[in-house]
Design a protein around this motif. Structure first.
Motif, PDB file in Angstrom:
ATOM      1  N   ARG A  97      -5.770   0.089   7.733  1.00  0.00           N
ATOM      2  CA  ARG A  97      -5.266  -0.649   6.586  1.00  0.00           C
ATOM      3  C   ARG A  97      -5.723  -0.025   5.265  1.00  0.00           C
ATOM      4  O   ARG A  97      -4.967   0.001   4.284  1.00  0.00           O
ATOM      5  CB  ARG A  97      -5.681  -2.117   6.679  1.00  0.00           C
ATOM      6  CG  ARG A  97      -4.922  -2.870   7.767  1.00  0.00           C
ATOM      7  CD  ARG A  97      -5.295  -4.332   7.861  1.00  0.00           C
ATOM      8  NE  ARG A  97      -6.622  -4.516   8.424  1.00  0.00           N
ATOM      9  CZ  ARG A  97      -7.668  -4.999   7.784  1.00  0.00           C
ATOM     10  NH1 ARG A  97      -7.561  -5.349   6.507  1.00  0.00           N
ATOM     11  NH2 ARG A  97      -8.821  -5.145   8.386  1.00  0.00           N
ATOM     12  N   TYR A  98      -6.949   0.498   5.237  1.00  0.00           N
ATOM     13  CA  TYR A  98      -7.419   1.148   4.005  1.00  0.00           C
ATOM     14  C   TYR A  98      -6.523   2.338   3.671  1.00  0.00           C
ATOM     15  O   TYR A  98      -6.084   2.507   2.521  1.00  0.00           O
ATOM     16  CB  TYR A  98      -8.866   1.617   4.167  1.00  0.00           C
ATOM     17  CG  TYR A  98      -9.426   2.231   2.907  1.00  0.00           C
ATOM     18  CD1 TYR A  98     -10.135   1.470   1.987  1.00  0.00           C
ATOM     19  CD2 TYR A  98      -9.227   3.581   2.609  1.00  0.00           C
ATOM     20  CE1 TYR A  98     -10.628   2.024   0.806  1.00  0.00           C
ATOM     21  CE2 TYR A  98      -9.718   4.145   1.442  1.00  0.00           C
ATOM     22  CZ  TYR A  98     -10.420   3.370   0.541  1.00  0.00           C
ATOM     23  OH  TYR A  98     -10.895   3.927  -0.627  1.00  0.00           O
ATOM     24  N   ALA A  99      -6.249   3.172   4.667  1.00  0.00           N
ATOM     25  CA  ALA A  99      -5.416   4.360   4.425  1.00  0.00           C
ATOM     26  C   ALA A  99      -3.993   3.965   4.053  1.00  0.00           C
ATOM     27  O   ALA A  99      -3.379   4.559   3.151  1.00  0.00           O
ATOM     28  CB  ALA A  99      -5.420   5.250   5.657  1.00  0.00           C
ATOM     29  N   ALA A 100      -3.449   2.943   4.732  1.00  0.00           N
ATOM     30  CA  ALA A 100      -2.082   2.514   4.449  1.00  0.00           C
ATOM     31  C   ALA A 100      -1.946   2.003   3.016  1.00  0.00           C
ATOM     32  O   ALA A 100      -0.918   2.227   2.356  1.00  0.00           O
ATOM     33  CB  ALA A 100      -1.670   1.435   5.443  1.00  0.00           C
ATOM     34  N   LYS A 101      -2.974   1.312   2.533  1.00  0.00           N
ATOM     35  CA  LYS A 101      -2.943   0.818   1.154  1.00  0.00           C
ATOM     36  C   LYS A 101      -2.909   1.955   0.142  1.00  0.00           C
ATOM     37  O   LYS A 101      -2.549   1.743  -1.030  1.00  0.00           O
ATOM     38  CB  LYS A 101      -4.161  -0.074   0.893  1.00  0.00           C
ATOM     39  CG  LYS A 101      -4.111  -1.417   1.612  1.00  0.00           C
ATOM     40  CD  LYS A 101      -5.423  -2.186   1.444  1.00  0.00           C
ATOM     41  CE  LYS A 101      -5.418  -3.473   2.241  1.00  0.00           C
ATOM     42  NZ  LYS A 101      -6.716  -4.197   2.185  1.00  0.00           N
ATOM     43  N   HIS A 102      -3.290   3.148   0.588  1.00  0.00           N
ATOM     44  CA  HIS A 102      -3.280   4.310  -0.296  1.00  0.00           C
ATOM     45  C   HIS A 102      -2.116   5.247   0.030  1.00  0.00           C
ATOM     46  O   HIS A 102      -2.162   6.450  -0.282  1.00  0.00           O
ATOM     47  CB  HIS A 102      -4.618   5.054  -0.198  1.00  0.00           C
ATOM     48  CG  HIS A 102      -5.766   4.294  -0.794  1.00  0.00           C
ATOM     49  ND1 HIS A 102      -6.395   3.255  -0.141  1.00  0.00           N
ATOM     50  CD2 HIS A 102      -6.385   4.400  -2.003  1.00  0.00           C
ATOM     51  CE1 HIS A 102      -7.358   2.762  -0.906  1.00  0.00           C
ATOM     52  NE2 HIS A 102      -7.376   3.434  -2.034  1.00  0.00           N
ATOM     53  N   GLY A 103      -1.090   4.702   0.680  1.00  0.00           N
ATOM     54  CA  GLY A 103       0.145   5.453   0.872  1.00  0.00           C
ATOM     55  C   GLY A 103       0.156   6.420   2.041  1.00  0.00           C
ATOM     56  O   GLY A 103       1.053   7.265   2.143  1.00  0.00           O
ATOM     57  N   VAL A 104      -0.811   6.317   2.944  1.00  0.00           N
ATOM     58  CA  VAL A 104      -0.877   7.199   4.110  1.00  0.00           C
ATOM     59  C   VAL A 104      -0.234   6.490   5.304  1.00  0.00           C
ATOM     60  O   VAL A 104      -0.423   5.288   5.510  1.00  0.00           O
ATOM     61  CB  VAL A 104      -2.344   7.570   4.419  1.00  0.00           C
ATOM     62  CG1 VAL A 104      -2.458   8.334   5.730  1.00  0.00           C
ATOM     63  CG2 VAL A 104      -2.920   8.385   3.262  1.00  0.00           C
ATOM     64  N   HIS A 105       0.513   7.223   6.110  1.00  0.00           N
ATOM     65  CA  HIS A 105       1.127   6.693   7.325  1.00  0.00           C
ATOM     66  C   HIS A 105       0.120   6.825   8.471  1.00  0.00           C
ATOM     67  O   HIS A 105      -0.359   7.925   8.759  1.00  0.00           O
ATOM     68  CB  HIS A 105       2.415   7.455   7.643  1.00  0.00           C
ATOM     69  CG  HIS A 105       3.467   7.291   6.593  1.00  0.00           C
ATOM     70  ND1 HIS A 105       4.360   6.246   6.580  1.00  0.00           N
ATOM     71  CD2 HIS A 105       3.742   8.037   5.485  1.00  0.00           C
ATOM     72  CE1 HIS A 105       5.155   6.352   5.521  1.00  0.00           C
ATOM     73  NE2 HIS A 105       4.802   7.434   4.839  1.00  0.00           N
ATOM     74  N   VAL A 106      -0.197   5.706   9.120  1.00  0.00           N
ATOM     75  CA  VAL A 106      -1.313   5.675  10.068  1.00  0.00           C
ATOM     76  C   VAL A 106      -0.887   5.072  11.402  1.00  0.00           C
ATOM     77  O   VAL A 106      -0.206   4.048  11.446  1.00  0.00           O
ATOM     78  CB  VAL A 106      -2.501   4.839   9.530  1.00  0.00           C
ATOM     79  CG1 VAL A 106      -3.760   5.137  10.331  1.00  0.00           C
ATOM     80  CG2 VAL A 106      -2.723   5.065   8.050  1.00  0.00           C
ATOM     81  N   ILE A 107      -1.338   5.706  12.484  1.00  0.00           N
ATOM     82  CA  ILE A 107      -1.276   5.122  13.818  1.00  0.00           C
ATOM     83  C   ILE A 107      -2.708   4.904  14.276  1.00  0.00           C
ATOM     84  O   ILE A 107      -3.538   5.814  14.238  1.00  0.00           O
ATOM     85  CB  ILE A 107      -0.558   6.043  14.823  1.00  0.00           C
ATOM     86  CG1 ILE A 107       0.912   6.201  14.444  1.00  0.00           C
ATOM     87  CG2 ILE A 107      -0.685   5.487  16.250  1.00  0.00           C
ATOM     88  CD1 ILE A 107       1.642   7.227  15.306  1.00  0.00           C
ATOM     89  N   GLY A 108      -3.022   3.665  14.684  1.00  0.00           N
ATOM     90  CA  GLY A 108      -4.324   3.358  15.257  1.00  0.00           C
ATOM     91  C   GLY A 108      -4.171   3.011  16.723  1.00  0.00           C
ATOM     92  O   GLY A 108      -3.147   2.450  17.129  1.00  0.00           O
ATOM     93  N   ALA A 109      -5.164   3.347  17.523  1.00  0.00           N
ATOM     94  CA  ALA A 109      -5.136   3.046  18.954  1.00  0.00           C
ATOM     95  C   ALA A 109      -6.440   2.377  19.359  1.00  0.00           C
ATOM     96  O   ALA A 109      -7.521   2.833  18.982  1.00  0.00           O
ATOM     97  CB  ALA A 109      -4.926   4.317  19.771  1.00  0.00           C
ATOM     98  N   THR A 110      -6.325   1.296  20.128  1.00  0.00           N
ATOM     99  CA  THR A 110      -7.497   0.608  20.664  1.00  0.00           C
ATOM    100  C   THR A 110      -7.199   0.111  22.064  1.00  0.00           C
ATOM    101  O   THR A 110      -6.070  -0.288  22.364  1.00  0.00           O
ATOM    102  CB  THR A 110      -7.927  -0.577  19.785  1.00  0.00           C
ATOM    103  OG1 THR A 110      -8.978  -1.300  20.442  1.00  0.00           O
ATOM    104  CG2 THR A 110      -6.776  -1.547  19.523  1.00  0.00           C
ATOM    105  N   LEU A 111      -8.213   0.119  22.916  1.00  0.00           N
ATOM    106  CA  LEU A 111      -8.069  -0.398  24.276  1.00  0.00           C
ATOM    107  C   LEU A 111      -8.240  -1.912  24.342  1.00  0.00           C
ATOM    108  O   LEU A 111      -8.085  -2.510  25.407  1.00  0.00           O
ATOM    109  CB  LEU A 111      -9.097   0.264  25.203  1.00  0.00           C
ATOM    110  CG  LEU A 111      -8.731   1.643  25.745  1.00  0.00           C
ATOM    111  CD1 LEU A 111      -9.908   2.247  26.504  1.00  0.00           C
ATOM    112  CD2 LEU A 111      -7.510   1.564  26.646  1.00  0.00           C
TER     113      LEU A 111
END
Length: 438
Positions: free
Chosen positions: A225-239
């Protein structure tokens, strides 16, 4: 009430019968550092001690006798058969600090006979541990497969992270960030320091609007969410299914769906590639040291040439050993957890052909972070107990307080390692000097 007194050898006579406090005291190396009282009326340790332990039941003795050391003490404490005096129930840090020098001796065969005769053989038959305890390692192999298979990793993550999102909100606070914060001032709030940690990672990765970031082991999506708020496209993965559900709801709530996605997925199942950066914040501890080559090679495969990565993980203070988690941590907190020194991690990164640009140790920052989490648990103790039960809440208080002490005493450290994927020509693609604010 009988009180333990120093004796040159309480086990000298086979017919000797000892009180519970005498058994406890004589199996320690050195004096008892705190006050111990027992249900049989016996006691040991300084009478004016600020801190104390009280064994309430025969089951508590059974736990301690059948698993001497941290596991047995933890079982008795978590089950309520051993209670702590002088500390808050959610933060036994000061008690653990007072007990830090306490070491158990392994009893000889003769001593075991005397102990058994004193307690009664029936009291030494193992009883079921508290329900919060995971299976021992040998049983996990039979039921869940080899260490760090996808199935076994998923079960380990489920054990630790799928406790309750509400419970984690009580402990972690609004940031829902379960990794070391970065303080510029010890007086900072936890939220300031966690925001600063994400800022530091973001800046080290030299991210810009329009870039693509892969965040593996993303937890509740704080970095996403921090990166997305700064205009970065992000994929996160969690088990963790609960983490993914919480993170996706938060992404929608904050209007970030155009930029951010958190998947309930093994990081190894992310198919996309050519990312500008990869962040791994608090995942390496779960990977297994012998899997480091495959892990860092995977990170390399996901980066475009010139792409940066940051590995943020707990380490040992030396590189002389690979250490599995201790019995308490392995059974109650991080099943299959494993640590190595930062030098081992750097070597494995270099061995797959990635270049290390920078590394730093945030050990004291993690001690400050853990103290804040313990304080949150104390403040929200009644609600936390109502949410997950007293036994589970005790596990977390004991674990976090113990870890705080471990970071303060340099038993463990926290290292951030920054690197880059080079092209075939090995050309330097990063700025000549560090470009971020420390």
């Amino acid at each position: 009430m009988t009180t333990y007194k120093d004796r040159s050898d309480v086990f000298a006579e086979l017919g000797t019968k000892l009180s519970i406090a005498e058994i406890f005291a004589t199996l320690l190396e050195g004096p008892v550092p705190i006050r111990l009282t027992c249900y049989d009326g016996s006691s040991a340790g300084p009478q004016d001690s600020e801190f104390g332990l009280e064994i309430l039941t025969p089951r508590g003795v059974n736990y301690i006798a059948t698993a001497p050391g941290d596991l047995g003490m933890a079982r008795a404490y978590i089950s309520g058969d051993l209670i702590a005096h002088g500390v808050e129930p959610g933060d036994p840090y000061e008690l653990l600090k007072a007990m830090a020098s306490m070491k158990f001796r392994r009893p000889t065969a003769l001593q075991l006979v005397v102990i058994a005769r004193s307690l009664g053989w029936e009291l030494l038959k193992p009883v079921p541990p508290p329900p919060q305890e995971a299976m021992p390692r040998w049983r996990r192999i039979a039921l869940e497969g080899l260490r760090h298979s996808k199935t076994r990793d998923a079960e380990a993550i489920h054990h630790h992270y799928d406790v309750s999102n509400t419970f984690y909100e009580y402990v972690l606070g609004p940031s829902m960030t379960y990794t070391c914060a970065a303080y510029e001032d010890p007086a900072w709030t936890l939220e300031q320091a966690q925001e600063n940690k994400y800022r530091l990672v973001f800046d080290k990765l030299n991210l810009k609007p329009g870039d693509r970031l892969l965040d593996i082991g993303c937890g509740w999506g704080g970095m996403v969410r921090y990166a997305a708020k700064h205009g970065v496209h992000v994929i996160g993965a969690t088990l963790s299914a609960e983490q993914a559900e919480w993170a996706q709801a938060k992404i929608a709530e904050e209007g970030l769906t155009e930029f951010a996605e958190v998947r309930h997925s093994d990081y190894r199942d992310v198919r996309e590639g050519e990312f500008d950066a990869v962040s791994s914040i608090g995942l390496t501890e779960h990977i297994g040291v012998h899997n480091y080559p495959a892990y860092f090679d995977y990170i390399k495969s996901k980066l475009k040439v010139g792409g940066l990565f940051l590995n943020h993980s707990i380490t040992r203070p030396d590189n002389t050993r690979i250490t599995k988690a201790g019995d308490f941590i392995d059974r109650y907190v991080f099943p299959d957890g494993e640590l190595a020194g930062s030098g081992r991690i750097i070597s494995e990164i270099q061995n797959v052909g990635l270049e290390v640009l920078h590394e730093e140790n945030l050990r004291e920052h993690y001690a400050l972070t853990l103290a804040e989490w313990c304080d949150n648990l104390v403040k929200n103790w009644d609600d936390a107990v109502a949410e997950v039960g007293e036994g589970t809440a005790k596990v977390w208080g004991l674990y976090m307080a113990g870890c705080q002490l471990g970071f303060e005493r340099n038993v463990v450290q926290l290292h951030q390692i920054l690197g880059v994927k080079l092209g075939a020509d090995q050309a330097w693609t990063a700025p000549l000097r560090p470009w971020w604010r420390a």
